[in-house]
Write an enzyme that holds these catalytic residues in place. Structure first.
Site, PDB file in Angstrom:
ATOM      1  N   GLU A 238      18.099 -41.915-138.117  1.00 27.75           N
ATOM      2  CA  GLU A 238      18.796 -41.301-137.002  1.00 27.75           C
ATOM      3  C   GLU A 238      17.895 -41.099-135.793  1.00 27.75           C
ATOM      4  OE1 GLU A 238      21.837 -41.216-137.282  1.00 27.75           O
ATOM      5  OE2 GLU A 238      22.226 -41.145-139.422  1.00 27.75           O
ATOM      6  N   CYS A 239      18.520 -41.129-134.621  1.00 30.62           N
ATOM      7  CA  CYS A 239      17.770 -40.920-133.379  1.00 30.62           C
ATOM      8  C   CYS A 239      17.782 -39.468-132.958  1.00 30.62           C
ATOM      9  CB  CYS A 239      18.347 -41.784-132.266  1.00 30.62           C
ATOM     10  SG  CYS A 239      20.041 -41.336-131.817  1.00 30.62           S
TER      11      CYS A 239
END
Length: 253
Positions: A238-239
């Protein structure tokens, strides 16, 4: 039927809140993605927006939401390091779907960031967290505030990674409703939908990419790799956009 208010849910204690959301999600699981989008727009209080990285399958969510409400803001957090093909894809979909595109960027330009911090993506997990916080999380937070978003649509799917495998359709994140209409779709369902609507994949799919982000943290799929391994050197999936701020600032993505 009155719209579901965020303040109403937040006034409940934690157990009551969980039970209420679980009850709603049980009902939403029985609906099609199109019905879910309509339900959210009809029943959730607040202005809607859809976030998009304009990745491989981005056209699905963009068409689903804007087909029901054509002027829905489409939020792009532009890092300045996207592939040229991504910028071309953005232009293509914006014109084709007549998108209300809203672009948000970091306060510091990419060159300022490199001058001040070095290449953060080469500095391990902590560097990636810092990079994503500057270029993804903070711009998105600003977008939600400036656009006064109350209902945030996103195209996350459970089969994309282990970190997404148990996500519900409806949740609360950072003070807004988070809504994931295609969370239970498979790659096959995505493909059928794109074909049915005559919508394109991102052009880099034909070159072996399963997931596309920034040029420096995206790699082609190779035999033996999971989709999540093709991003962030396999260190993370995930960012940071799809977590509560408190979690993002703590244990990470």
């Amino acid at each position: 039927m009155p719209k579901l208010q965020l303040s109403e849910l937040l006034s409940l204690n934690k157990v009551e809140q969980i039970l209420r959301l679980a009850e709603i999600n049980t009902e939403l699981e029985q609906l099609t993605a199109q019905e879910r989008v309509s339900w959210a727009l009809d029943n959730l209080e607040g202005k809607p927006a859809v976030s998009s990285s304009f990745g491989i399958q981005a056209a699905v969510m963009l068409q689903l939401v804007t087909d029901v409400k054509s002027d829905t803001p489409v939020i792009l957090t532009d890092t300045g390091y996207l592939f040229p093909e991504t910028y071309q894809f953005i232009d293509t979909l914006t014109e084709r779907l007549n998108l209300n595109l809203q672009v948000f960027t970091a306060d510091e330009t990419p060159m300022w960031q490199e001058a001040r911090y070095g290449k953060l993506w080469e500095q391990g997990v902590d560097g990636l967290k810092h990079y994503n916080r500057l270029n993804k999380v903070q711009p998105m937070r600003r977008a939600l505030d400036q656009l006064q978003v109350g209902v945030w649509f996103s195209g996350l799917r459970r089969d994309q990674s282990s970190s997404r495998s148990h996500l519900p359709i409806l949740s609360i994140q950072n003070g807004v409703f988070k809504f994931l209409p295609v969370i239970d779709w498979s790659n096959q369902e995505v493909h059928y939908y794109l074909e049915e609507k005559g919508l394109p994949y991102h052009p880099l799919r034909d070159e072996g990419y399963l997931s596309v982000g920034d040029t420096h943290t995206t790699q082609k799929w190779e035999p033996g790799m999971k989709e999540e391994d093709t991003r962030f050197f396999g260190l993370k999936r995930e960012c940071g956009l799809h977590e509560d701020d408190a979690e993002a600032e703590g244990s990470g993505i």
